[in-house]
Design an enzyme around this catalytic site. Sequence first.
Site, PDB file in Angstrom:
ATOM      1  N   ASN A 159       0.813  -1.231   0.000  1.00 23.55           N
ATOM      2  CA  ASN A 159       0.000   0.000   0.000  1.00 23.55           C
ATOM      3  C   ASN A 159       0.839   1.269   0.000  1.00 23.55           C
ATOM      4  OD1 ASN A 159       0.733  -0.838   2.601  1.00 23.55           O
ATOM      5  ND2 ASN A 159      -0.898   0.349   3.537  1.00 23.55           N
ATOM      6  N   PRO A 238      -3.500 -12.467   9.134  1.00 29.74           N
ATOM      7  CA  PRO A 238      -3.233 -13.897   8.873  1.00 29.74           C
ATOM      8  C   PRO A 238      -1.761 -14.149   8.540  1.00 29.74           C
ATOM      9  CG  PRO A 238      -5.200 -13.171   7.700  1.00 29.74           C
ATOM     10  CD  PRO A 238      -4.593 -11.940   8.292  1.00 29.74           C
ATOM     11  N   GLU A 257       3.257  -4.983  12.504  1.00 23.91           N
ATOM     12  CA  GLU A 257       2.373  -3.821  12.324  1.00 23.91           C
ATOM     13  C   GLU A 257       1.250  -4.263  11.397  1.00 23.91           C
ATOM     14  OE1 GLU A 257       2.560  -1.126  13.943  1.00 23.91           O
ATOM     15  OE2 GLU A 257       4.553  -1.361  14.792  1.00 23.91           O
ATOM     16  N   CYS A 291      -3.435   1.408   6.581  1.00 20.67           N
ATOM     17  CA  CYS A 291      -3.948   0.715   7.769  1.00 20.67           C
ATOM     18  C   CYS A 291      -4.589   1.697   8.746  1.00 20.67           C
ATOM     19  CB  CYS A 291      -2.839  -0.072   8.440  1.00 20.67           C
ATOM     20  SG  CYS A 291      -1.495   0.963   9.014  1.00 20.67           S
ATOM     21  N   GLU A 472       6.986   1.145  16.570  1.00 21.24           N
ATOM     22  CA  GLU A 472       8.089   1.697  15.786  1.00 21.24           C
ATOM     23  C   GLU A 472       8.168   3.188  16.053  1.00 21.24           C
ATOM     24  OE1 GLU A 472       8.064  -1.285  11.912  1.00 21.24           O
ATOM     25  OE2 GLU A 472       6.650   0.369  11.885  1.00 21.24           O
TER      26      GLU A 472
END
Length: 491
Positions: A159, A238, A257, A291, A472
């Site tokens: 992404n 997953p 993450e 995200c 992070e």
Amino acid sequence: MSFPMAGTRALLMLENFIDGKFLPCSSYLDSYDPSTGEVYCRVPNSGKEEIEAAVEAARAAFPGWSSRSPQERSQVLQRLADLLEQSLEELAQAESRDQGKTLTLARTMDIPRSVQNFRFFASSILHHTSECTQMDHLGCLHYTVRTPVGIAGLISPWNLPLYLLTWKLAPAIAAGNTVIAKPSELTSVTAWMMCKLLEKAGVPPGVVNIVFGTGPRVGEALVSHPEVPLISFTGSQPTAERITQLSAPHCKKLSLELGGKNPAIIFEDANLEECVPTTVRSSFANQGEICLCTSRIFVQKSIYSEFLKRFVEATRMWKVGIPSDPSADMGALISKAHLEKVRSYIKKARMEGAQILCGEGVDKLNLPLRNRAGYFMLPTVITDIKDESCCMKEEIFGPVTCVVPFDSEEEVIQRANSVKYGLAATVWSGNVGRVHRVAKKLQSGLVWTNCWLIRELNLPFGGMKSSGVGREGAKDSYEFFTEIKTITIKH
Ligand SMILES: NC(=O)C1=CN([C@@H]2O[C@H](COP(=O)(O)OP(=O)(O)OC[C@H]3O[C@@H](n4cnc5c(N)ncnc54)[C@H](O)[C@@H]3O)[C@@H](O)[C@H]2O)C=CC1
Ligand SMILES: N/C(=C\C=C\C(=O)O)C(=O)O
């Protein structure tokens, strides 16, 4: 640097970068231009053999790189940042073509942030200190030292390709590790372009190795390798589960993450002039493929109709266009499979009796003939949907957002927290006390109030619950990419 521009016929052939050399692979994967649906690039389909070669190179480079001073490593990172910045336009064109995002976003967000990642960690590595305590009654002094872990395995998603790869790569090498990175097989081009700059920046051979290919083949070979003691991963839950299983026998250090199902909570005293456009952006930026994007919007009942009217109007103005169109707000989704997955959620919502107020199946998408097979869809707003619906529970990772009403503060906190994820939330209110109260009670690693995606890279970034493990940031990444040791001196 050069890569084929949109419209050219030659296929771009990527190569692995191992031990400072570009190496061909025995098999390749097709990579698609999301704006046309055509193959335009071929990506190495690497496996165990390539990981072995990369481990050997990274192992050999480790003693030299880890024994350089932080100042020396910092200078290399600064030079790399400068070189990336000089290639900003080419990198932005490549990122946009490879990922489907608008060229404007690649130019103003992805590539500038990749440059900033190197500058930021080049600076922060100079400022860490260690702890020291005294036990005078025993004649002892205790202190800590940090050392790089070794070979870091970095696995990044499609992404924000260069942005998220460099967010891991910069702190890993700043701390003295050598790395093997595996970018997403769907978006490998800018990582490969960056490799062309490493030698000029002064990165010694073997310090940065980039091996391309799929997760199950080369990703698993990297994760399972006994000489890679640390894995930093950004992607889906997953996959994180699988990485955790494969790492367990080796007790690897993991930073995970993962996704989110991020709520926006809009109270009746919110400033809608600011809230509406920001919530449109937080829902649909980068095609909703971040995200941190908002996908559940809770609006206090007294302003629900007013908000919805303004929000749908503003969403309809959010233009979907070909990535090079400077007036486009949104480009194409990453892949045909992903487009179908995102559309399937809208179909399910319809079947459950929800209303689709705008977007998919309601409005018409206008695209040039050449782009009709591209993976485009309109930003879509869903209402009249239950909290139990999969559209309100699962990460869709596309331009789809649900809007629902709420009555009270307590109720909305409970509903916002009622999903397995806990990554990011936004709270909109003019009441300072409420903003603090609600932010504290939300199960979320990040809370933005009256804004979205303003990043302070010094502070921890990451999620709670199924949104991840670890954080992070300046201190957090340093701690992750180093091992700590406590030393006691009796004097
Ligand atoms: N940052 C985020 O939160 C992201 C979330 N996603 C979510 O995941 C969904 C699926 O997207 P994917 O591309 O399939 O994500 P993914 O989690 O499969 O891919 C992320 C990275 O992990 C690698 N990978 C995949 N399987 C692996 C394995 N078994 N071992 C080691 N590495 C592996 C991939 O090649 C890629 O480099 C999306 O629809 C979205 O919901 C996807 C990308 C980023
Ligand atoms: N990890 C992601 C975004 C991070 C953004 C940032 O660090 O500013 C993601 O979308 O996966």
